[in-house]
Design a protein around this motif. Structure first.
Motif, mmCIF file in Angstrom:
data_model
loop_
_atom_site.group_PDB
_atom_site.id
_atom_site.type_symbol
_atom_site.label_atom_id
_atom_site.label_comp_id
_atom_site.label_asym_id
_atom_site.label_seq_id
_atom_site.Cartn_x
_atom_site.Cartn_y
_atom_site.Cartn_z
ATOM 1 N N LEU A 156 0.821 -1.203 0.000
ATOM 2 C CA LEU A 156 0.000 0.000 0.000
ATOM 3 C C LEU A 156 0.859 1.259 0.000
ATOM 4 N N LYS A 157 1.961 1.226 0.740
ATOM 5 C CA LYS A 157 2.837 2.407 0.772
ATOM 6 C C LYS A 157 3.472 2.647 -0.594
ATOM 7 N N ALA A 158 3.800 1.572 -1.321
ATOM 8 C CA ALA A 158 4.368 1.742 -2.664
ATOM 9 C C ALA A 158 3.335 2.321 -3.628
ATOM 10 N N THR A 159 2.080 1.916 -3.501
ATOM 11 C CA THR A 159 1.041 2.484 -4.370
ATOM 12 C C THR A 159 0.780 3.946 -4.065
ATOM 13 N N VAL A 160 1.130 4.376 -2.861
ATOM 14 C CA VAL A 160 0.939 5.783 -2.488
ATOM 15 C C VAL A 160 2.130 6.628 -2.929
ATOM 16 N N VAL A 161 3.352 6.155 -2.671
ATOM 17 C CA VAL A 161 4.559 6.920 -3.004
ATOM 18 C C VAL A 161 4.863 6.850 -4.500
ATOM 19 N N ARG A 162 4.676 5.685 -5.106
ATOM 20 C CA ARG A 162 4.821 5.493 -6.555
ATOM 21 C C ARG A 162 6.220 5.826 -7.062
ATOM 22 N N HIS A 163 7.216 5.436 -6.308
ATOM 23 C CA HIS A 163 8.601 5.699 -6.726
ATOM 24 C C HIS A 163 9.493 4.686 -6.015
ATOM 25 N N TYR A 164 10.190 3.862 -6.824
ATOM 26 C CA TYR A 164 11.012 2.811 -6.237
ATOM 27 C C TYR A 164 12.076 3.376 -5.303
ATOM 28 N N GLY A 165 12.764 4.430 -5.735
ATOM 29 C CA GLY A 165 13.857 4.964 -4.936
ATOM 30 C C GLY A 165 13.400 5.509 -3.601
ATOM 31 N N ILE A 206 9.196 -7.664 -1.546
ATOM 32 C CA ILE A 206 8.078 -8.207 -2.319
ATOM 33 C C ILE A 206 6.877 -7.271 -2.254
ATOM 34 N N GLY A 207 6.647 -6.667 -1.087
ATOM 35 C CA GLY A 207 5.527 -5.742 -0.965
ATOM 36 C C GLY A 207 5.689 -4.523 -1.864
ATOM 37 N N ILE A 208 6.902 -3.962 -1.929
ATOM 38 C CA ILE A 208 7.148 -2.807 -2.798
ATOM 39 C C ILE A 208 6.962 -3.195 -4.261
ATOM 40 N N PHE A 209 7.453 -4.372 -4.643
ATOM 41 C CA PHE A 209 7.302 -4.818 -6.023
ATOM 42 C C PHE A 209 5.834 -4.997 -6.387
ATOM 43 N N ILE A 210 5.065 -5.606 -5.505
ATOM 44 C CA ILE A 210 3.634 -5.795 -5.766
ATOM 45 C C ILE A 210 2.924 -4.452 -5.875
ATOM 46 N N GLY A 211 3.273 -3.511 -4.997
ATOM 47 C CA GLY A 211 2.635 -2.202 -5.043
ATOM 48 C C GLY A 211 2.944 -1.450 -6.331
ATOM 49 N N MET A 212 4.196 -1.472 -6.771
ATOM 50 C CA MET A 212 4.557 -0.777 -8.001
ATOM 51 C C MET A 212 3.940 -1.457 -9.223
ATOM 52 N N GLN A 213 3.857 -2.780 -9.214
ATOM 53 C CA GLN A 213 3.185 -3.466 -10.313
ATOM 54 C C GLN A 213 1.697 -3.156 -10.327
ATOM 55 N N ALA A 214 1.114 -2.992 -9.148
ATOM 56 C CA ALA A 214 -0.294 -2.603 -9.089
ATOM 57 C C ALA A 214 -0.503 -1.217 -9.680
ATOM 58 N N CYS A 215 0.455 -0.307 -9.453
ATOM 59 C CA CYS A 215 0.355 1.022 -10.059
ATOM 60 C C CYS A 215 0.391 0.939 -11.578
ATOM 61 N N ARG A 216 1.252 0.066 -12.120
ATOM 62 C CA ARG A 216 1.294 -0.096 -13.568
ATOM 63 C C ARG A 216 0.017 -0.743 -14.088
ATOM 64 N N ARG A 221 -0.507 7.510 -12.499
ATOM 65 C CA ARG A 221 0.653 8.333 -12.815
ATOM 66 C C ARG A 221 1.776 8.088 -11.810
ATOM 67 N N GLU A 222 2.977 7.865 -12.331
ATOM 68 C CA GLU A 222 4.138 7.658 -11.467
ATOM 69 C C GLU A 222 4.673 9.011 -11.010
ATOM 70 N N TYR A 223 5.045 9.098 -9.723
ATOM 71 C CA TYR A 223 5.554 10.345 -9.169
ATOM 72 C C TYR A 223 7.053 10.455 -9.452
ATOM 73 N N VAL A 317 1.713 16.696 -1.474
ATOM 74 C CA VAL A 317 3.134 16.987 -1.261
ATOM 75 C C VAL A 317 3.885 16.931 -2.584
ATOM 76 N N HIS A 318 3.620 15.919 -3.378
ATOM 77 C CA HIS A 318 4.298 15.801 -4.674
ATOM 78 C C HIS A 318 3.960 16.984 -5.576
ATOM 79 N N LEU A 319 2.715 17.408 -5.568
ATOM 80 C CA LEU A 319 2.323 18.552 -6.389
ATOM 81 C C LEU A 319 3.039 19.815 -5.937
#
Length: 421
Positions: A156-165, A206-216, A221-223, A317-319
């Motif tokens: 869930l945190k990866a789907t919110v932040v939307r940035h691997y780094g 694995i959680g970050i990977f699943i979240g980023m794949q869910a975003c795709r 939109r990726e941040y 925040v991103h905006l």
């Protein structure tokens, strides 16, 4: 936002205002329940029922009259209710902040009867026991329900932040937070292989990977936290903006208090990463100060509230950090900051002796590592994006770093120098 057009509307009925209808339905429902309900059941049941209907009224009022957030899907009213939830939680924290500890314990026991006979001394053992020998059976024995919860949380945190780094920076800094605050919270102690293998690689990775794949998969939109949006003259009519990285070739001096400065962008993203660590750390601090058992419903309720408000908060925040046209922080960001600081104040006020044992050196190292690691993350991501776009980064240039020319331009420049010779 209210005048913003939404394409591909499936149910047009849900996009039209129904204030009068919803007001009539909610009034009839609350009136019928209040008249027909038996108030002689118990005092506790009456108070809980009353608070549930207070929250229901807050949600209805927020859905109708609150300001629109940054999202329009699935419906703006949902994000208005999320804002109302964060305001209600902030009001609860402010109420608790001005009570004495005996009153707070009475409130905790009233809502969570399991906490009556519970204290922090009843927590037996830590996850740092039996670290050796390192065997598969020993590692498998530590695979519990918390691994699944961590995996879901980081997804869930990866789907919110939307940035691997940035999300990996949050993951690493949370493990560092656990190490630096063990002297206050022994329950944070873990074996080294638990931190590296179970937490970072399995749960977080694995959680970050699943979240980023869910975003795709959802095509969201990726941040781009390492770049800013600079609206060009051709885009002024359409309101579009292009993403670019600020470079010394732009001729704009980097001011410390300028949101477009790379230093200020590192500072803002560092504050976001620190806030992420503080949200997770406050869960353990509130549990210790309020003396709540592990299975208390307060923990998942607080977590759901934070996860719901995290999406619009991070978006605002991103905006603010990356868009030149945004001049101020969103209201959801301000409320989230107030909630975070009020949680800290509640913990510090009601257990000052506990926080007097905190090592100031560890706190300073904690803050410095957040800023340093976030700066390295943004710099590496910026370099990676430039190289991916066919831009070579030169070293030894003037200013804060020089960006090389495109390969075609560099070839022409070499040919011009040869002709001059």
């Amino acid at each position: 936002m209210k005048k913003r057009q939404v394409k591909d509307i499936v149910a047009d009925l849900l996009r039209k205002p129904h204030s009068s209808t919803l007001l009539a339905i909610s009034t009839c429902f609350i009136s019928s329940v209040a008249v027909a309900r038996d108030n002689s059941i118990s005092q506790q049941n009456n108070i809980l029922t009353g608070m549930c209907y207070v929250m229901l009224f807050c949600f209805v009022n927020s859905g109708l009259r609150s300001y629109d957030g940054p999202f329009i899907r699935p419906h703006p009213a949902l994000w208005r209710c999320v804002f109302g939830c964060s305001v209600a939680y902030l009001a609860l924290l402010l109420f608790v902040l001005f009570q004495d500890y005996a009153t707070i314990r009475a409130i905790v026991i009233f809502f969570f009867p399991d906490a009556k006979n519970f204290n922090n001394d009843m927590i037996e053992g830590t996850w740092s026991e039996d670290c050796y020998p390192v065997t598969l059976d020993n590692i498998w024995s530590n695979m519990d329900i918390y691994v699944v919860s961590h995996l879901l949380g980081w997804s869930l945190k990866a789907t919110v932040v939307r940035h691997y780094g940035v999300v990996w920076t949050m993951s690493v800094m949370w493990e560092v937070t656990e190490l630096l605050f063990i002297h206050l919270l022994p329950m944070l102690a873990e074996c080294w292989w638990d931190i590296i293998v179970i937490d970072m690689l399995i749960s977080n990775g694995i959680g970050i990977f699943i979240g980023m794949q869910a975003c795709r998969w959802l095509e969201v939109r990726e941040y781009k936290w390492e770049s800013i949006k600079d609206p060009s003259p051709s885009d002024s009519k359409t309101g579009c903006s292009q993403s670019r990285s600020p470079t010394p070739s732009s001729g704009v001096h980097a001011h410390w208090m300028d949101v477009n400065s790379r230093y200020m962008r590192v500072l803002y993203v560092s504050v976001m990463v620190v806030s992420s660590s503080m949200v997770d750390l406050n869960a353990f601090l509130l549990k210790h100060v309020l003396q709540l058992p592990i299975g208390s419903l307060f923990h998942p309720g607080r977590l759901c509230c934070w996860m719901a408000t995290a999406a619009p908060t991070i978006s605002q925040v991103h905006l603010y950090v990356t868009d030149r046209r945004c001049e101020r922080l969103g209201l959801q960001v301000c409320v989230s900051i107030w909630v975070l600081l009020t949680e800290v104040l509640v913990c510090v006020k009601h257990d000052r002796e506990f926080f007097q044992r905190a090592a100031v050196a560890n706190l300073l190292v904690w803050l410095a590592l957040h800023i340093a690691l976030t700066g390295c993350c943004l710099w590496l991501c910026e370099v990676w994006n430039q190289r991916s776009a066919g831009v070579e980064v030169r070293t030894g240039g003037r200013g804060h770093g020089s960006v090389g020319m495109r390969r075609g331009d560099e070839t022409n420049h070499r040919r011009a120098r040869k002709s001059l010779r």
